[in-house]
Design a protein around this motif. Sequence first.
Motif, PDB file in Angstrom:
ATOM      1  N   GLY A  42       0.602  -1.357   0.148  1.00 53.42           N
ATOM      2  CA  GLY A  42      -0.029   0.232   0.012  1.00 53.42           C
ATOM      3  C   GLY A  42       0.865   1.311  -0.040  1.00 53.42           C
ATOM      4  N   ALA A  43       1.875   1.301   0.753  1.00 54.98           N
ATOM      5  CA  ALA A  43       3.006   2.370   0.734  1.00 54.98           C
ATOM      6  C   ALA A  43       3.656   2.655  -0.609  1.00 54.98           C
ATOM      7  N   LEU A  44       3.992   1.612  -1.199  1.00 57.18           N
ATOM      8  CA  LEU A  44       4.580   1.736  -2.611  1.00 57.18           C
ATOM      9  C   LEU A  44       3.422   2.293  -3.617  1.00 57.18           C
ATOM     10  N   GLU A  45       2.263   1.749  -3.613  1.00 59.96           N
ATOM     11  CA  GLU A  45       1.165   2.349  -4.308  1.00 59.96           C
ATOM     12  C   GLU A  45       1.136   3.790  -4.112  1.00 59.96           C
ATOM     13  N   LYS A  46       0.996   4.315  -2.843  1.00 56.11           N
ATOM     14  CA  LYS A  46       0.748   5.832  -2.578  1.00 56.11           C
ATOM     15  C   LYS A  46       2.093   6.645  -3.005  1.00 56.11           C
ATOM     16  N   MET A  47       3.138   6.025  -2.750  1.00 57.15           N
ATOM     17  CA  MET A  47       4.520   6.659  -3.295  1.00 57.15           C
ATOM     18  C   MET A  47       4.507   6.857  -4.903  1.00 57.15           C
ATOM     19  N   ARG A  48       3.893   6.026  -5.417  1.00 58.83           N
ATOM     20  CA  ARG A  48       3.989   5.923  -6.864  1.00 58.83           C
ATOM     21  C   ARG A  48       2.778   7.026  -7.445  1.00 58.83           C
ATOM     22  N   GLU A  49       2.017   7.402  -6.556  1.00 58.62           N
ATOM     23  CA  GLU A  49       0.950   8.137  -6.921  1.00 58.62           C
ATOM     24  C   GLU A  49       1.502   9.736  -6.525  1.00 58.62           C
ATOM     25  N   ASN A  50       2.212   9.975  -5.347  1.00 61.33           N
ATOM     26  CA  ASN A  50       2.357  11.096  -4.651  1.00 61.33           C
ATOM     27  C   ASN A  50       3.849  11.344  -4.154  1.00 61.33           C
ATOM     28  N   LYS A  51       4.473  12.287  -4.212  1.00 61.26           N
ATOM     29  CA  LYS A  51       6.016  12.480  -3.590  1.00 61.26           C
ATOM     30  C   LYS A  51       5.813  12.795  -2.232  1.00 61.26           C
ATOM     31  N   PHE A  52       6.668  11.986  -1.688  1.00 56.10           N
ATOM     32  CA  PHE A  52       6.576  12.206   0.078  1.00 56.10           C
ATOM     33  C   PHE A  52       8.109  12.582   0.448  1.00 56.10           C
ATOM     34  N   ALA A  78      12.673   5.997  -8.995  1.00 59.37           N
ATOM     35  CA  ALA A  78      11.763   7.415  -8.500  1.00 59.37           C
ATOM     36  C   ALA A  78      11.693   7.377  -6.998  1.00 59.37           C
ATOM     37  N   LEU A  79      11.891   6.358  -6.370  1.00 58.34           N
ATOM     38  CA  LEU A  79      11.887   6.420  -4.864  1.00 58.34           C
ATOM     39  C   LEU A  79      13.037   6.290  -3.885  1.00 58.34           C
ATOM     40  N   LYS A  80      14.198   5.885  -4.615  1.00 55.66           N
ATOM     41  CA  LYS A  80      15.294   5.559  -3.949  1.00 55.66           C
ATOM     42  C   LYS A  80      15.879   6.807  -3.109  1.00 55.66           C
ATOM     43  N   ALA A  81      15.679   7.892  -3.409  1.00 63.28           N
ATOM     44  CA  ALA A  81      16.015   9.109  -2.511  1.00 63.28           C
ATOM     45  C   ALA A  81      15.338   9.597  -1.362  1.00 63.28           C
ATOM     46  N   THR A  82      14.184   9.052  -1.489  1.00 66.12           N
ATOM     47  CA  THR A  82      13.032   9.330  -0.299  1.00 66.12           C
ATOM     48  C   THR A  82      13.825   8.743   1.231  1.00 66.12           C
ATOM     49  N   PRO A  83      13.988   9.987   2.111  1.00 64.86           N
ATOM     50  CA  PRO A  83      14.291   9.500   3.432  1.00 64.86           C
ATOM     51  C   PRO A  83      13.367   8.480   3.910  1.00 64.86           C
ATOM     52  N   PHE A  84      14.006   7.490   4.774  1.00 64.49           N
ATOM     53  CA  PHE A  84      13.065   6.465   5.149  1.00 64.49           C
ATOM     54  C   PHE A  84      13.940   6.361   6.736  1.00 64.49           C
ATOM     55  N   ILE A  85      12.670   6.160   7.934  1.00 65.79           N
ATOM     56  CA  ILE A  85      12.878   6.076   9.147  1.00 65.79           C
ATOM     57  C   ILE A  85      12.228   4.619   9.426  1.00 65.79           C
ATOM     58  N   MET A  86      12.928   3.764  10.204  1.00 70.03           N
ATOM     59  CA  MET A  86      12.473   2.532  10.387  1.00 70.03           C
ATOM     60  C   MET A  86      12.067   2.374  11.926  1.00 70.03           C
ATOM     61  N   VAL A  87      10.815   2.104  12.298  1.00 60.11           N
ATOM     62  CA  VAL A  87      10.161   1.935  13.669  1.00 60.11           C
ATOM     63  C   VAL A  87      10.140   0.696  14.044  1.00 60.11           C
ATOM     64  N   THR A  88      10.983   0.155  15.073  1.00 57.62           N
ATOM     65  CA  THR A  88      10.703  -1.090  15.524  1.00 57.62           C
ATOM     66  C   THR A  88      10.837  -1.348  17.036  1.00 57.62           C
ATOM     67  N   GLY A  89      10.442  -2.468  17.444  1.00 58.72           N
ATOM     68  CA  GLY A  89      10.573  -2.768  18.843  1.00 58.72           C
ATOM     69  C   GLY A  89      11.865  -3.624  18.949  1.00 58.72           C
ATOM     70  N   GLU A  90      12.603  -3.989  17.865  1.00 65.90           N
ATOM     71  CA  GLU A  90      13.942  -4.538  17.863  1.00 65.90           C
ATOM     72  C   GLU A  90      15.028  -3.767  17.923  1.00 65.90           C
ATOM     73  N   SER A  91      15.987  -3.950  19.021  1.00 62.86           N
ATOM     74  CA  SER A  91      17.183  -3.183  18.999  1.00 62.86           C
ATOM     75  C   SER A  91      18.470  -3.956  18.915  1.00 62.86           C
ATOM     76  N   LYS A  92      18.379  -5.163  18.435  1.00 63.13           N
ATOM     77  CA  LYS A  92      19.391  -6.173  18.397  1.00 63.13           C
ATOM     78  C   LYS A  92      20.209  -5.677  17.209  1.00 63.13           C
ATOM     79  N   THR A  93      21.463  -5.749  17.440  1.00 64.78           N
ATOM     80  CA  THR A  93      22.633  -5.100  16.451  1.00 64.78           C
ATOM     81  C   THR A  93      22.329  -5.652  14.940  1.00 64.78           C
ATOM     82  N   GLU A  94      22.030  -6.911  14.867  1.00 68.08           N
ATOM     83  CA  GLU A  94      22.104  -7.529  13.545  1.00 68.08           C
ATOM     84  C   GLU A  94      20.621  -7.064  12.743  1.00 68.08           C
ATOM     85  N   LYS A  95      19.741  -6.677  13.584  1.00 70.22           N
ATOM     86  CA  LYS A  95      18.477  -6.049  13.020  1.00 70.22           C
ATOM     87  C   LYS A  95      18.901  -4.643  12.417  1.00 70.22           C
TER      88      LYS A  95
END
Length: 128
Positions: A42-52, A78-95
């Motif tokens: 759903g996110a990809l669909e919205k990003m292809r319709e609008n610039k975030f 078209a999307l690769k330069a869009t800044p991305f913040i990951m939110v998670t409960g995971e703090s493990k180094t490998e993640k």
Amino acid sequence: MAVDAAMPILVVDDHPTVVRILRDLLRQIGFTNVQDATDGWGALEKMRENKFGLVIADWYMAPMDGLELLREMRADDALKATPFIMVTGESKTEKVMAAKQAGVDNYIVKPFNAVTLRTKINATMGEG
């Protein structure tokens, strides 16, 4: 130069409560142009319709999780330069390392507050 508070932000999470909390935190720190999607497709669909100007996505979602979304974005010219913040409960180094290798701009471990969110957005947008 301050981060543009009118910048369109896409929040991606499959839990409506988390989406509402993120919207509220973003509003508290001045961002009002917020849309949401319930998964990576759903996110990809919205990003292809609008610039975030920024994507804030949860790691764990189905059918496409945040890491897969990030990889898809970074592979799309078209999307690769869009800044991305990951939110998670995971703090493990490998993640954290997996997200960094996929091209994440920043990482927020739950739980967090408006101050942390603002700090991460500023750092991601080059203002921190």
